[in-house]
Enzyme design. Structure first.
Site, PDB file in Angstrom:
ATOM      1  N   CYS A 105      53.401  40.373  -4.742  1.00 39.11           N
ATOM      2  CA  CYS A 105      52.366  40.577  -5.747  1.00 39.11           C
ATOM      3  C   CYS A 105      51.065  40.842  -5.000  1.00 39.11           C
ATOM      4  CB  CYS A 105      52.268  39.366  -6.680  1.00 39.11           C
ATOM      5  SG  CYS A 105      51.923  37.813  -5.830  1.00 39.11           S
ATOM      6  N   HIS A 137      65.144  24.687  32.783  1.00 37.14           N
ATOM      7  CA  HIS A 137      66.188  24.666  33.806  1.00 37.14           C
ATOM      8  C   HIS A 137      67.249  23.658  33.377  1.00 37.14           C
ATOM      9  CE1 HIS A 137      68.188  24.398  37.697  1.00 37.14           C
ATOM     10  NE2 HIS A 137      67.489  25.465  38.086  1.00 37.14           N
TER      11      HIS A 137
END
Length: 619
Positions: free
Chosen positions: A26, A531
């Site tokens: 809208c 890691h």
């Protein structure tokens, strides 16, 4: 490019195109019908730059963007493939989930939204013509007036035709059959017969005389019935002749049925609603004005204001005037006044800029950016606006203010209020705006001292744990490179599940072939290395699966790598996950005091190093 990026992020966080049944926009919001709202990452969407708020209402998942909503929706629709109407039609069943009220509000909003701008523009033109006639600058018989009046009045006169198209699209039936039913309701020969009071019958059954021009409810009911009838008809005819005989049979049945039954019932419902609204208004007009003027924006927040649109149009159709629009205008201007109050008092540059821009849009009837970006945020500002709108609405109700055309309520709709109670309406609107400004300035807005003085201080980046597990300081990791913070500061997690997720929103900057590590850069520039395990590079990718690609934009919480910690331990390796800030020297980093984490737990707070700014750190 910013709109493209925002569209992509919104799409990812609502669960992707596979979680979308429908989407449209809208004036300020992207409205979704999602298959599963639980898949949507609401908090992440609300934190996206360019998103004002997320609203869940009336069975819709609404992302409030503001004035640039069209520029964001266009790439979103393209990325999601929303032009695939065949896919949409297959999802009709899931689209209609929710309570009856939610489905009704969703029906009304989706039917009126596509042409609300045209409806508002035509209403403003009618109001302008009324103003020109009242000043004797035009006469109602002049060619100029007749042409402009045709431009302004035609969409209202033929409103059932427009609704026949949009309602048929919403209910996923033949749109041109929907228009055909509506065109029959306003067909000139039938209109003339009904206007002259002539008796009309169909197969010996008398047709109740009624006028359907400018009506709303009859055609909406007719299309709703057609949505059940059309699938039945499709089953009767073979596919080879379906394109001809389904429309033929639909029109053959629906036009007489609408004129005989549906239309009169719809007209009676409309007349009853109009009488009920006017009765309540006439009984205590000041109270009605206080309620609508005060709480209209509350209705907007929950999406139920759409239920009033057919009532407004129906009032105009029944009596030529509507009492609700001037009262709603008081609420709109009170919110706009509150935004102006924030603008006048704020020192924070961002708050001031937002308040200033939304004040302008509020004058033209777009209040969602004000509500979600300003007044609800500061809470007391919203209360001040409600009080101001209620007082202004009570004044308008007492004066008997009325609108003569349907518009998007704003300062531009004032000409449509000319007539009964016009002076009182102007006073009420002025009071709403000025009182909203004054109350907010003195009582509704208190700026935090840090917020007002730190416009130029970069904000913190909050980094979540990439995996659930037990948190450890890097010094406890059995790897000297990490424990001495040679790679950078960070935190370690002993995992309890098998999926590593993005600790922030950003871009994947490095994907290692062995999948035991991954690098990414946050949207704010923080460089992160994840890691997985110690010396796990020696596994050469065994027990690891990378889920993203280099250069991919990801949202916080997006899955990055799957791995098997238990298998890794069986191979004799430590599966501890390290989260490292590799450009540590640019930041002040604070770690959490928590000892356990889920993927939603904030574990690091990273703030750019700026002179004269002191940030505490637990490292």
């Amino acid at each position: 490019m910013e709109q493209e990026k925002l569209a992509k992020q919104i799409l990812e966080n609502v669960g992707g195109s596979q979680n979308i049944n429908e989407a449209w926009h809208c004036a300020t919001r992207i409205r979704f019908k999602l298959k599963d709202e639980n898949q949507a990452q609401t908090e992440k969407i609300e934190n996206l730059p360019g998103v004002i708020a997320v609203v869940k209402s009336a069975g819709q998942y609404q992302v409030v963007i503001g004035n640039s909503v069209a520029q964001v929706f266009s790439p979103l629709a393209r990325q999601a493939g929303l032009n695939n109407t065949e896919k949409d039609s297959q999802n009709t069943e899931t689209t209609d989930k929710g309570t009856i009220f939610d489905r009704f509000i969703g029906y009304i909003s989706s039917v009126f939204t596509p042409f609300l701008g045209a409806l508002a523009g035509a209403g403003i033109l009618k109001g302008l013509l009324a103003l020109l006639v009242s000043f004797n600058w035009l006469t109602e018989k002049s060619g100029t007036y007749l042409i402009w009046n045709a431009a302004g009045d035609s969409i209202f006169y033929f409103l059932p035709v427009v609704l026949g198209l949009t309602a048929a699209k919403r209910m996923k039936v033949d749109q041109f059959v929907g228009m055909g039913i509506a065109l029959a309701l306003v067909y000139p020969d039938l209109v003339n017969v009904f206007s002259d009071g002539q008796n009309l019958s169909f197969l010996g059954i008398p047709v109740i005389s009624a006028t359907y021009t400018s009506s709303v409810i009859p055609i909406l009911l007719a299309i709703w019935i057609l949505s059940y009838l059309e699938p039945i008809i499709k089953k009767i005819f073979p596919e080879a002749v379906r394109n001809i005989f389904v429309p033929f049979t639909s029109l053959l049945i629906m036009v007489p049925l609408t004129l005989l039954v549906v239309g009169p019932i719809g007209s009676a419902i409309g007349a009853g609603i109009s009488s009920l609204v006017m009765g309540a208004y006439n009984f205590v007009p000041a109270l009605a004005g206080l309620i609508v003027g005060g709480f209209w924006e509350v209705f907007v927040i929950f999406g139920v204001h759409w239920a009033f649109v057919p009532i407004m149009i129906n009032n105009l159709s029944q009596s030529g005037t509507d009492v609700l629009q001037p009262l709603a205008a008081a609420a709109v201007l009170s919110q706009t006044g509150a935004a102006l109050g924030v603008f006048l008092k704020a020192h924070n540059k961002k708050t001031k800029a937002l308040a200033g821009s939304t004040t302008i849009t509020g004058l033209f009837g777009i209040t969602e950016p004000i509500v979600y970006g300003i007044t609800l945020k500061f809470k007391r500002s919203f209360i001040c606006a409600v009080i101001s709108g209620a007082i202004g609405g009570a004044i308008i109700g007492t004066a008997g203010g009325r609108a003569t055309a349907q518009t998007l309520v704003s300062v531009l709709s004032i000409p449509t209020f000319i007539g009964h109670g016009f002076v009182g309406t102007l006073i009420g609107l002025t009071v709403s705006f000025i009182l909203g400004t004054i109350l907010t300035f003195f009582f509704g807005f208190k700026e935090d001292s840090n917020e007002s003085n730190n416009d130029d201080i970069p904000s913190k980046t909050r980094i979540n744990s990439p995996i659930a597990g037990t948190l450890l300081p890097l010094s406890a990791v059995n790897d000297e490179v990490f424990s001495t913070e040679t790679m950078g500061k960070g935190i370690a997690i002993v995992p309890t599940n098998n999926t590593v997720t993005a600790p922030v929103s950003g871009t994947i900057s490095a994907v290692f072939p062995t999948s035991h590590a991954i690098g990414m850069t946050s949207d704010s520039g923080v460089e992160i290395l994840l890691h997985l395990g110690i010396d796990t590079v020696e596994l050469e990718g065994k027990y690891f699966e990378t889920l993203v690609q280099n250069g991919q934009v990801v949202s916080q919480g997006a899955p990055l790598i799957k791995f098997d910690p238990e298998k890794i331990k069986e191979e004799g390796y430590d599966p501890t996950v390290m989260l490292i800030i590799t450009n540590t020297n640019q930041y002040t980093i604070a770690t959490t005091n928590e000892t356990a984490a889920t993927s939603d737990t904030e574990v690091l707070s990273v703030e750019p190093q700026v002179a004269n700014i002191q940030v505490s750190s637990n490292n």
